[in-house]
Design a protein around this motif. Structure first.
Motif, mmCIF file in Angstrom:
data_model
loop_
_atom_site.group_PDB
_atom_site.id
_atom_site.type_symbol
_atom_site.label_atom_id
_atom_site.label_comp_id
_atom_site.label_asym_id
_atom_site.label_seq_id
_atom_site.Cartn_x
_atom_site.Cartn_y
_atom_site.Cartn_z
ATOM 1 N N LYS A 37 2.618 43.214 -9.303
ATOM 2 C CA LYS A 37 1.156 42.417 -8.562
ATOM 3 C C LYS A 37 -0.083 41.585 -9.121
ATOM 4 O O LYS A 37 -0.311 40.467 -8.847
ATOM 5 C CB LYS A 37 0.590 43.304 -6.744
ATOM 6 N N ASP A 95 -7.634 47.580 -6.375
ATOM 7 C CA ASP A 95 -7.608 48.865 -6.748
ATOM 8 C C ASP A 95 -8.901 48.984 -8.699
ATOM 9 O O ASP A 95 -9.359 50.319 -8.531
ATOM 10 C CB ASP A 95 -6.345 49.573 -7.875
ATOM 11 N N ARG A 153 -7.242 57.377 -0.173
ATOM 12 C CA ARG A 153 -7.325 55.914 1.468
ATOM 13 C C ARG A 153 -8.403 55.464 2.289
ATOM 14 O O ARG A 153 -8.278 54.409 2.794
ATOM 15 C CB ARG A 153 -5.747 56.399 2.492
ATOM 16 N N ARG A 210 -1.666 56.940 -11.903
ATOM 17 C CA ARG A 210 -0.754 56.748 -10.734
ATOM 18 C C ARG A 210 0.255 57.917 -9.904
ATOM 19 O O ARG A 210 1.592 58.258 -10.150
ATOM 20 C CB ARG A 210 0.708 55.584 -10.931
ATOM 21 N N GLY A 241 -0.527 49.519 -3.770
ATOM 22 C CA GLY A 241 1.616 50.457 -3.385
ATOM 23 C C GLY A 241 1.258 50.648 -1.999
ATOM 24 O O GLY A 241 1.804 49.953 -1.178
ATOM 25 N N GLY A 242 0.096 51.173 -1.484
ATOM 26 C CA GLY A 242 0.231 51.761 -0.016
ATOM 27 C C GLY A 242 -0.768 51.080 0.749
ATOM 28 O O GLY A 242 -0.785 51.997 1.895
ATOM 29 N N ARG A 298 8.557 52.269 2.826
ATOM 30 C CA ARG A 298 7.217 51.384 3.185
ATOM 31 C C ARG A 298 7.952 49.741 2.907
ATOM 32 O O ARG A 298 7.318 49.024 4.069
ATOM 33 C CB ARG A 298 6.362 51.244 1.727
ATOM 34 N N LEU A 352 0.618 59.806 -6.933
ATOM 35 C CA LEU A 352 1.809 59.533 -6.789
ATOM 36 C C LEU A 352 2.827 59.797 -7.707
ATOM 37 O O LEU A 352 4.093 60.709 -6.716
ATOM 38 C CB LEU A 352 2.404 58.641 -5.716
ATOM 39 N N MET A 380 3.873 49.637 -6.051
ATOM 40 C CA MET A 380 3.462 50.200 -7.726
ATOM 41 C C MET A 380 4.217 49.626 -8.883
ATOM 42 O O MET A 380 5.972 49.443 -8.818
ATOM 43 C CB MET A 380 2.602 51.576 -8.037
HETATM 44 C C1 S3P Z 1 -0.752 53.839 -4.695
HETATM 45 C C2 S3P Z 1 -0.632 52.220 -5.826
HETATM 46 C C3 S3P Z 1 -1.671 52.195 -6.706
HETATM 47 C C4 S3P Z 1 -3.603 52.883 -6.168
HETATM 48 C C5 S3P Z 1 -2.608 54.550 -5.683
HETATM 49 C C6 S3P Z 1 -1.865 54.346 -4.608
HETATM 50 C C7 S3P Z 1 0.625 53.834 -3.655
HETATM 51 O O1 S3P Z 1 -1.732 50.708 -6.762
HETATM 52 O O2 S3P Z 1 -3.325 52.540 -5.254
HETATM 53 O O3 S3P Z 1 -2.281 54.829 -6.432
HETATM 54 O O4 S3P Z 1 0.199 54.562 -2.830
HETATM 55 O O5 S3P Z 1 1.766 53.059 -4.244
HETATM 56 P P1 S3P Z 1 -0.568 50.001 -7.443
HETATM 57 O O6 S3P Z 1 0.473 49.900 -6.379
HETATM 58 O O7 S3P Z 1 -1.563 48.535 -8.098
HETATM 59 O O8 S3P Z 1 -0.285 50.529 -8.976
#
Ligand code: S3P
Length: 169
Positions: A20, A39, A61, A120, A83-84, A137, A122, A16
């Motif tokens: 991107k 997202d 997820r 965000r 990001g995940g 990661r 996390l 994140m």
């Molecule tokens: C996440 C990144 C977020 C979003 C969610 C989880 C992650 O997206 O999917 O909060 O696990 O890294 P961005 O990378 O667009 O911030």
């Protein structure tokens, strides 16, 4: 071969705050390809990400995997992922079926200075958690990407991706 490229997608992965969405939107406009943000589509279909996380990360997820599969089936689009996305192999298998995957790599200390942690979940309590996420990661981003792109400068990152894309026939 030109007709082949018409089916290929550009897929952006990375932490994140790596850029991107910004890179993806600009690339899409330069290349005249639609931009699709995973997202954003999750939020449009299922509600705010922070609310989805309240039901547990697994719930988010599952919805993310569902959306990734739908989006992976599109042709000739620029896809920005969360990001995940690399946490589930099934996501990356779907995206790689007709996608060239670029890992946008930006130093975490830079990301922390610019990121808005509000939506965000996390890292909201503690943005420094991003260092741990990066450690966990990094090997996945490398493993699943076709190219690693230095994203410390947005314009340079876009040029690097464009020069790779030009060479794909
Ligand atoms: C996440 C990144 C977020 C979003 C969610 C989880 C992650 O997206 O999917 O909060 O696990 O890294 P961005 O990378 O667009 O911030």
């Amino acid at each position: 071969m030109k007709s082949m490229k018409k089916k290929i997608n550009i897929v952006l992965i990375g932490l994140m705050g790596a850029g991107k969405t910004t890179v993806g939107k600009k690339l899409a406009s330069v290349l005249g390809m639609p931009f699709v943000d995973v997202d954003e589509n999750i939020e449009r279909n299922f509600g705010k990400i922070s609310d989805l996380f309240k039901k547990g990360e697994q719930h988010f997820r599952d919805l993310e995997s569902q959306m990734v599969k739908r989006i992976s089936a599109l042709d000739h689009v620029v896809i920005s992922t969360g990001g995940g996305v690399v946490l589930r192999a099934e996501n990356m298998e779907a995206l790689k079926e007709k996608g060239v995957v670029f890992y946008l790599k930006r130093p975490v200390e830079d990301i922390i200075k610019t990121i808005d942690p509000t939506d965000r979940p996390l890292i909201r309590d503690n943005p420094a958690k991003l260092y741990r996420l990066a450690d966990e990661r990094e090997s996945l981003y490398i493993m699943y990407s076709d190219y690693t792109i230095d994203a410390s400068n947005i314009d340079k990152a876009i040029s690097s991706i464009l020069s790779v894309w030009d060479k794909i026939s």
